[in-house]
Design a protein around this motif. Sequence first.
Motif, mmCIF file in Angstrom:
data_model
loop_
_atom_site.group_PDB
_atom_site.id
_atom_site.type_symbol
_atom_site.label_atom_id
_atom_site.label_comp_id
_atom_site.label_asym_id
_atom_site.label_seq_id
_atom_site.Cartn_x
_atom_site.Cartn_y
_atom_site.Cartn_z
ATOM 1 N N ASN A 68 -8.189 3.543 -14.097
ATOM 2 C CA ASN A 68 -7.036 2.723 -14.468
ATOM 3 C C ASN A 68 -6.775 2.754 -15.967
ATOM 4 O O ASN A 68 -5.622 2.816 -16.405
ATOM 5 C CB ASN A 68 -7.235 1.274 -14.013
ATOM 6 C CG ASN A 68 -6.784 1.049 -12.584
ATOM 7 O OD1 ASN A 68 -6.004 1.823 -12.034
ATOM 8 N ND2 ASN A 68 -7.276 -0.024 -11.965
ATOM 9 N N THR A 85 -11.615 2.267 -7.742
ATOM 10 C CA THR A 85 -11.495 2.396 -6.295
ATOM 11 C C THR A 85 -10.697 3.639 -5.927
ATOM 12 O O THR A 85 -10.116 4.306 -6.787
ATOM 13 C CB THR A 85 -10.760 1.167 -5.724
ATOM 14 O OG1 THR A 85 -9.402 1.181 -6.207
ATOM 15 C CG2 THR A 85 -11.436 -0.130 -6.148
ATOM 16 N N ASP A 143 -7.898 3.617 -4.441
ATOM 17 C CA ASP A 143 -6.508 3.350 -4.820
ATOM 18 C C ASP A 143 -6.279 3.588 -6.312
ATOM 19 O O ASP A 143 -5.202 4.039 -6.724
ATOM 20 C CB ASP A 143 -6.130 1.912 -4.461
ATOM 21 C CG ASP A 143 -5.919 1.722 -2.961
ATOM 22 O OD1 ASP A 143 -5.753 2.736 -2.255
ATOM 23 O OD2 ASP A 143 -5.930 0.566 -2.502
ATOM 24 N N ASP A 144 -7.290 3.293 -7.130
ATOM 25 C CA ASP A 144 -7.159 3.529 -8.576
ATOM 26 C C ASP A 144 -7.023 5.020 -8.876
ATOM 27 O O ASP A 144 -6.206 5.427 -9.710
ATOM 28 C CB ASP A 144 -8.377 2.972 -9.326
ATOM 29 C CG ASP A 144 -8.486 1.466 -9.242
ATOM 30 O OD1 ASP A 144 -7.465 0.808 -8.968
ATOM 31 O OD2 ASP A 144 -9.606 0.941 -9.437
ATOM 32 N N LYS A 178 -5.996 7.347 -6.812
ATOM 33 C CA LYS A 178 -4.695 7.788 -6.294
ATOM 34 C C LYS A 178 -3.570 7.393 -7.245
ATOM 35 O O LYS A 178 -2.612 8.147 -7.448
ATOM 36 C CB LYS A 178 -4.458 7.194 -4.909
ATOM 37 C CG LYS A 178 -5.336 7.781 -3.829
ATOM 38 C CD LYS A 178 -5.109 7.087 -2.500
ATOM 39 C CE LYS A 178 -6.056 7.618 -1.430
ATOM 40 N NZ LYS A 178 -5.874 6.913 -0.132
ATOM 41 N N ALA A 179 -3.686 6.192 -7.831
ATOM 42 C CA ALA A 179 -2.650 5.736 -8.769
ATOM 43 C C ALA A 179 -2.608 6.617 -10.011
ATOM 44 O O ALA A 179 -1.533 6.907 -10.544
ATOM 45 C CB ALA A 179 -2.902 4.279 -9.147
ATOM 46 N N TYR A 196 -6.636 12.856 -2.806
ATOM 47 C CA TYR A 196 -6.337 12.313 -4.135
ATOM 48 C C TYR A 196 -5.325 13.147 -4.927
ATOM 49 O O TYR A 196 -5.124 12.894 -6.101
ATOM 50 C CB TYR A 196 -7.638 12.131 -4.913
ATOM 51 C CG TYR A 196 -8.563 11.169 -4.211
ATOM 52 C CD1 TYR A 196 -8.277 9.803 -4.190
ATOM 53 C CD2 TYR A 196 -9.679 11.631 -3.509
ATOM 54 C CE1 TYR A 196 -9.099 8.917 -3.504
ATOM 55 C CE2 TYR A 196 -10.499 10.751 -2.823
ATOM 56 C CZ TYR A 196 -10.197 9.390 -2.814
ATOM 57 O OH TYR A 196 -10.998 8.513 -2.132
#
Length: 536
Positions: A66, A120, A122-123, A125-126, A218
């Motif tokens: 992040n 995570t 999701d992190d 992927k973001a 990813y």
Amino acid sequence: MPTLKRLAIWTLLATQTVVPAFAASAEQWAKRSIYQIITDRFALPPGADPTKCDAGEHTWCGGTWNSIRQNLDYIQNAGFTAIWISPVNQNYVGPKTPYGDPYHGYWIQDNSQLNARFGTADDLKALSKELHARKMFLMVDVVVNNVMATSTSPDYSKYMFKDKSMYHEYCPIQWGNHDSEQTCWFGDDKVPLPDVDTKNPTVISTYHTWVRELVEEYGIDGLRIDAAKHVNKDFWPGFVEAAGVFCIGEVYGGMEVNTIAQWQGPAALPSVLNYPLYAALKEAFVIPGTRNTSALAEVLLQEQQNFVDTTVLGNFMENHDVPRWHNMSVDPQSMYNAMAFMFMTDGIPIVYAGQEQYFSGNSDPWNREPLWVSGYARTPAYELIARLNLVRNYLIHSTDWVTQPTNVLTVSDNGIGVMKGPVVSVLTNIGSPPRNGSSLAVQSPYESSTALIDVMNCRQFVVGSDGWLDVEYTKGGVATILVPRDLLSGGPICPPSPSSQNVKGGQKQPSNGVRATVIGDWAIGFMALLTGAMMW
């Protein structure tokens, strides 16, 4: 300033040439420049204490996926079109070892899981999504050769490969013995690294499934492969095919081009890190040093003769395994000239986070400093890199420059002149102090009176008789990159102005080789559109 109509054209081109994030090819990567990041050391989450990171402690400092995503402007504004981050998979979990904690990401425990220290799923992927929104690529480091243990009789149940039969029996490496280097264990009895048996059919099929799912899940565009030469060569073609993206292997070495070149090709890997060039750049440019530009010219020739494709070799001057350039060389001009060479010749330029801030750490762990202590300043080195990226990206779009081989025009004790496509680069190792009466003469193939522009400062050169160019160093040993004036017409680099000055047989420019504020916000925006148009 470019017109709105021109920018609209670039935008249209960008939207028409998008490719899937997980299908990046070697040809596409050849057009990229890469910023290398140790995830733990690039940026802190909001509210974290920036004074608590001591590289000498070998421990966690708090960087995450992040925090990389939140600071991508710093990277993109320097013109980079890709990042390479630390391994993303689960590392050793346990008490601090005699060699510290696995903040670097290379002490793999279970490749089937992510490293919770960095964030995570999701992190990650973001981060990938944000990079792709910026038309940038994501390269992830992977470790295939080994896992990490705290004894030579580890508990194999915590690894992805849970059976002892999937590993080579413990033995310390005998360096110089090929078989030993392929099958014995890295590390020592304090932190051994069990060697995975990459000839085992179950290991091979599991790795293929793992890497395919990792890349697709990813949105990874490329892989950097750790310790690639310590895995049997015939393992790599199937692994690369399963990954479906460009792979660049670490084949650590010196100027032994023949040895390292064996690891690139259909029977091995698409690319390798360019350790021969790294060694030659040190020979040619480090101050004080040997100033051996002949060795650099020889490495260029040998690489063209022995590598399958020099356009995708990973060029670098620093990474997390070698001392910082500023630790070896006392003069910043040595770095500027070597960096210009790295960007303007064959291969993919890679800059390790902190080089643009003049970090000076020696070997591990001192070369793994936290970047946030720099305040992310736009130093002269940062501005130089931004300029080189702008020029390189423009040339890639405007010509077939990226695929053209580099030719040596001249070699002397004071430097080297090379030509790639239509671009002549004259690079010197004399350092910062002015040298009245000192120059480097280069014979180009251009006709007399041809107008060339030094894109480092927008001064004009006029080619002399028989194609000669005489670069003077009355302002110090700055890098000179000469592009035909006509090629720059209508672009963002050195637009014509009434104050343009002809220089015949010499040059006049600031001692740092970069005109102040030469990279404005409009140029950065144009470059983002340009790179999107030509590579997506």
